[in-house]
Design a protein around this motif. Structure first.
Motif, PDB file in Angstrom:
ATOM      1  N   GLY A 156      -9.024 -22.736 -17.760  1.00  0.00           N
ATOM      2  CA  GLY A 156      -9.246 -23.676 -18.843  1.00  0.00           C
ATOM      3  C   GLY A 156     -10.427 -23.272 -19.702  1.00  0.00           C
ATOM      4  O   GLY A 156     -10.915 -22.135 -19.633  1.00  0.00           O
ATOM      5  N   GLU A 157     -10.898 -24.211 -20.511  1.00  0.00           N
ATOM      6  CA  GLU A 157     -11.980 -23.909 -21.452  1.00  0.00           C
ATOM      7  C   GLU A 157     -13.351 -24.009 -20.787  1.00  0.00           C
ATOM      8  O   GLU A 157     -14.053 -23.027 -20.597  1.00  0.00           O
ATOM      9  CB  GLU A 157     -11.918 -24.875 -22.636  1.00  0.00           C
ATOM     10  N   GLN A 158     -13.748 -25.232 -20.438  1.00  0.00           N
ATOM     11  CA  GLN A 158     -15.055 -25.516 -19.856  1.00  0.00           C
ATOM     12  C   GLN A 158     -14.955 -26.848 -19.122  1.00  0.00           C
ATOM     13  O   GLN A 158     -13.973 -27.583 -19.297  1.00  0.00           O
ATOM     14  CB  GLN A 158     -16.128 -25.604 -20.940  1.00  0.00           C
ATOM     15  N   PRO A 159     -15.939 -27.189 -18.285  1.00  0.00           N
ATOM     16  CA  PRO A 159     -15.899 -28.496 -17.635  1.00  0.00           C
ATOM     17  C   PRO A 159     -16.014 -29.624 -18.653  1.00  0.00           C
ATOM     18  O   PRO A 159     -16.667 -29.480 -19.689  1.00  0.00           O
ATOM     19  CB  PRO A 159     -17.134 -28.478 -16.717  1.00  0.00           C
ATOM     20  N   GLY A 160     -15.396 -30.754 -18.351  1.00  0.00           N
ATOM     21  CA  GLY A 160     -15.602 -31.967 -19.112  1.00  0.00           C
ATOM     22  C   GLY A 160     -16.692 -32.810 -18.473  1.00  0.00           C
ATOM     23  O   GLY A 160     -17.349 -32.393 -17.511  1.00  0.00           O
ATOM     24  N   ASP A 161     -16.872 -34.016 -18.987  1.00  0.00           N
ATOM     25  CA  ASP A 161     -17.941 -34.887 -18.497  1.00  0.00           C
ATOM     26  C   ASP A 161     -17.793 -35.176 -16.999  1.00  0.00           C
ATOM     27  O   ASP A 161     -18.745 -35.043 -16.231  1.00  0.00           O
ATOM     28  CB  ASP A 161     -17.939 -36.199 -19.287  1.00  0.00           C
ATOM     29  N   GLN A 162     -16.603 -35.561 -16.573  1.00  0.00           N
ATOM     30  CA  GLN A 162     -16.397 -35.893 -15.164  1.00  0.00           C
ATOM     31  C   GLN A 162     -16.506 -34.657 -14.277  1.00  0.00           C
ATOM     32  O   GLN A 162     -17.089 -34.702 -13.192  1.00  0.00           O
ATOM     33  CB  GLN A 162     -15.026 -36.566 -14.970  1.00  0.00           C
ATOM     34  N   GLU A 163     -15.956 -33.538 -14.751  1.00  0.00           N
ATOM     35  CA  GLU A 163     -16.063 -32.292 -13.995  1.00  0.00           C
ATOM     36  C   GLU A 163     -17.521 -31.879 -13.817  1.00  0.00           C
ATOM     37  O   GLU A 163     -17.921 -31.405 -12.753  1.00  0.00           O
ATOM     38  CB  GLU A 163     -15.291 -31.177 -14.694  1.00  0.00           C
ATOM     39  N   ASP A 164     -18.322 -32.054 -14.868  1.00  0.00           N
ATOM     40  CA  ASP A 164     -19.735 -31.708 -14.810  1.00  0.00           C
ATOM     41  C   ASP A 164     -20.453 -32.557 -13.775  1.00  0.00           C
ATOM     42  O   ASP A 164     -21.307 -32.058 -13.024  1.00  0.00           O
ATOM     43  CB  ASP A 164     -20.365 -31.906 -16.188  1.00  0.00           C
ATOM     44  N   ARG A 165     -20.118 -33.824 -13.685  1.00  0.00           N
ATOM     45  CA  ARG A 165     -20.782 -34.726 -12.736  1.00  0.00           C
ATOM     46  C   ARG A 165     -20.356 -34.434 -11.299  1.00  0.00           C
ATOM     47  O   ARG A 165     -21.157 -34.575 -10.373  1.00  0.00           O
ATOM     48  CB  ARG A 165     -20.485 -36.180 -13.098  1.00  0.00           C
ATOM     49  N   GLU A 166     -19.092 -34.035 -11.106  1.00  0.00           N
ATOM     50  CA  GLU A 166     -18.577 -33.818  -9.754  1.00  0.00           C
ATOM     51  C   GLU A 166     -18.611 -32.348  -9.327  1.00  0.00           C
ATOM     52  O   GLU A 166     -18.351 -32.037  -8.165  1.00  0.00           O
ATOM     53  CB  GLU A 166     -17.143 -34.343  -9.649  1.00  0.00           C
TER      54      GLU A 166
END
Length: 220
Positions: free
Chosen positions: A63-73
């Protein structure tokens, strides 16, 4: 970290290469990536979001990059786009348990929406994508998948070059550039699940994503 010189600050480098371990498999690379400062994105993100899944997968999703939830988890594709991707994979007949999933860029890039107290996704630049590419190429070397599916423009450009366009280049398996001598890994491009979520014609775009994933399943 940027330093100083007589005529002003030294520009911060854009290259993750110095942070890669000299040896080891996916666990060693994941541990090393946690300390990566290969571009300025590390300063504001919660942490590095490395790939997950089967370290010997036949199919890798990028994929591209982490999103907000991915960044937190600290886990890729666990937010709304990840849930849509899981549904599309099931419809395409692909077992998620046998996949390796990662992003072209390992840190979340965002802008702050102070009024709504939200972090708004911002697409990484080509320079940031190229800075992070050594991690992606290391994952490709270590996992050695038969097929890579790139999700969206950033992932496609990371592996197929800056001229890549999703609309023109999607849905067809092709040799992976820079795969290395003796490696027959192929790459197939499609849209990013987040683009499906934003689309006005969501049903049609989702059907196209599933169709591309079915091509990937047939290619294996």
């Amino acid at each position: 970290m940027a330093g100083t010189r007589d005529d002003g600050p030294v520009p911060e480098p854009y290259d993750a290469t110095p942070f890669l371990p000299q040896r080891g498999g996916i666990p060693a690379h994941r541990a090393a990536a946690a300390g990566c400062q290969g571009c300025p994105l590390h300063r504001d993100a919660t942490g590095t979001v490395f790939g997950r899944g089967d370290p010997h997968a036949r199919l890798m999703l990028v994929g591209e990059q982490p999103g907000d939830q991915e960044d937190r988890e600290a886990v890729p594709f666990v937010g709304p786009a990840g849930r849509l991707l899981s549904r599309a994979l099931r419809e395409a007949g692909i077992d998620e348990e046998g996949l390796y999933v990662t992003n072209a860029v390992k840190h979340f890039k965002f802008t702050e929406d102070a009024t709504r107290k939200r972090r708004i996704h911002k697409a990484p630049s080509l320079r940031e994508t190229l800075a992070c590419r050594p991690w992606l190429m290391a994952e490709l070397r270590l996992v050695s998948p038969e097929l890579v599916v790139t999700l969206g423009a950033t992932a496609g450009r990371a592996l197929l070059g800056p001229s890549f366009r999703v609309g023109a280049d999607r849905g067809v398996p092709r040799p992976l550039p820079d795969a290395g001598e003796g490696t027959d890994t192929r790459v197939l491009a499609t849209v990013h699940p987040s683009a499906v979520l934003r689309a006005r014609d969501r049903d049609d775009m989702y059907a196209g994503l599933v169709a591309d994933l079915r091509v990937a399943a047939d290619a294996l």
